[in-house]
Design an enzyme around this catalytic site. Sequence first.
Site, PDB file in Angstrom:
ATOM      1  N   LYS A  93      -7.515   6.880   9.290  1.00  0.00           N
ATOM      2  CA  LYS A  93      -8.961   6.577   9.225  1.00  0.00           C
ATOM      3  C   LYS A  93      -9.416   6.227  10.631  1.00  0.00           C
ATOM      4  CE  LYS A  93     -10.803   2.805   6.917  1.00  0.00           C
ATOM      5  NZ  LYS A  93     -11.184   2.110   5.670  1.00  0.00           N
TER       6      LYS A  93
ATOM      7  N   ASP B 209      -6.189   1.921   9.952  1.00  0.00           N
ATOM      8  CA  ASP B 209      -7.614   1.652  10.148  1.00  0.00           C
ATOM      9  C   ASP B 209      -7.812   1.195  11.593  1.00  0.00           C
ATOM     10  OD1 ASP B 209     -10.285   1.022   9.777  1.00  0.00           O
ATOM     11  OD2 ASP B 209      -9.925  -0.728   8.524  1.00  0.00           O
TER      12      ASP B 209
ATOM     13  N   GLY C 215       0.786  -1.235   0.000  1.00  0.00           N
ATOM     14  CA  GLY C 215       0.000   0.000   0.000  1.00  0.00           C
ATOM     15  C   GLY C 215       0.817   1.284   0.000  1.00  0.00           C
TER      16      GLY C 215
HETATM   17  P1  IMP Z   1      -5.202  -1.852  10.097  1.00  0.00           P
HETATM   18  O1  IMP Z   1      -4.238  -2.909  10.490  1.00  0.00           O
HETATM   19  O2  IMP Z   1      -6.630  -2.211  10.408  1.00  0.00           O
HETATM   20  O3  IMP Z   1      -4.829  -0.478  10.625  1.00  0.00           O
HETATM   21  O4  IMP Z   1      -5.212  -1.799   8.523  1.00  0.00           O
HETATM   22  C1  IMP Z   1      -4.185  -1.241   7.814  1.00  0.00           C
HETATM   23  C2  IMP Z   1      -4.123  -1.847   6.446  1.00  0.00           C
HETATM   24  O5  IMP Z   1      -5.416  -2.248   5.949  1.00  0.00           O
HETATM   25  C3  IMP Z   1      -3.608  -0.802   5.480  1.00  0.00           C
HETATM   26  O6  IMP Z   1      -2.207  -0.861   5.383  1.00  0.00           O
HETATM   27  C4  IMP Z   1      -4.301  -1.186   4.195  1.00  0.00           C
HETATM   28  O7  IMP Z   1      -3.533  -2.149   3.515  1.00  0.00           O
HETATM   29  C5  IMP Z   1      -5.606  -1.821   4.628  1.00  0.00           C
HETATM   30  N1  IMP Z   1      -6.720  -0.841   4.601  1.00  0.00           N
HETATM   31  C6  IMP Z   1      -7.444  -0.381   5.626  1.00  0.00           C
HETATM   32  N2  IMP Z   1      -8.386   0.491   5.212  1.00  0.00           N
HETATM   33  C7  IMP Z   1      -8.238   0.592   3.875  1.00  0.00           C
HETATM   34  C8  IMP Z   1      -8.912   1.360   2.873  1.00  0.00           C
HETATM   35  O8  IMP Z   1      -9.841   2.163   3.100  1.00  0.00           O
HETATM   36  N3  IMP Z   1      -8.469   1.185   1.603  1.00  0.00           N
HETATM   37  C9  IMP Z   1      -7.442   0.348   1.268  1.00  0.00           C
HETATM   38  N4  IMP Z   1      -6.786  -0.378   2.183  1.00  0.00           N
HETATM   39  C10 IMP Z   1      -7.184  -0.271   3.489  1.00  0.00           C
END
Ligand code: IMP
Length: 194
Positions: free
Chosen positions: A144, A116, A58
Amino acid sequence: MSAGASALEAAVERVLWDEAAIRRRVRELGAQISRDYQDLLGDALVENPPLAVGIFRGAIVFLADLMRAMPIPLECDYVQLYSYGKGSEAGEIQLLRDLGTPAQGRHILLVEDIVDTGQTLHFLCEHLEARGAASLKICALIDKKPRRRAKIPLDYVGFVLEEDAFVVGYGLDYAERYRNLPYVAVLKPEAIAS
Ligand code: IMP
C-alpha cells in the site's frame, strides 16, 4: 446466505482481489521465491532451509498458503507485534512474541500481510539483522504505497494498492474483525468508526 454471513459481508463496499486472483498470485509468488532460493543456496538449501517468518496476526492466512506453494525445504516461525494504534491508525511498535528459532545464520523470508508506512518492517529488519540472519528477504501480500515513510526493499509483492484505502480479509482485520473473509476488500466508510 445465513444471517451471520450476511452480517459479515454487509460491511464490504467492494472486493479488490477475489479468492481466485489471490490463489493464482500466491502460487506465482511461491514458485518465484522457491526458484530464487534454489539459485541462491543450491545444495545448502537442504542443510540450512529458509525460515519463513509470518508477522502475526495479519499474515496468518497468507503464510499458510504461501508455504504450501513453495516446494523446497522450508521451516516456519512467527513473530507477533503490537502497534499502539487502534483500528486503522498506526502507532508505536512493540514485539509481543519473538522468534522461537535462533535467527543466527538463517535465511529469513519475512511474510507480511500489508506494508503501509513501512514502520513495522523497518523495526523487524533491524531486529533480525542484529540477531545475525544470513539473509533477509521480504514478501508482502499487499504494497500500500500512499503513506510509506520508511524505505523498505520489498523483494516480492502480491498486489499493489495505489489508493489510501483500509482493506480487510484474507487475514487482514479492522479492530480484529474480517480476517476470515476469503478475499481482500474495502470496507464501507460507515463500518469504520472515526
Ligand atoms: P506499517 O507499519 O504502517 O507498514 O503497517 C503495517 C501493519 O499495519 C500491517 O501489518 C497491518 O497489521 C496494519 N495495516 C496497515 N494497513 C492496513 C489495512 O489497510 N488493513 C488492515 N491492516 C492494515
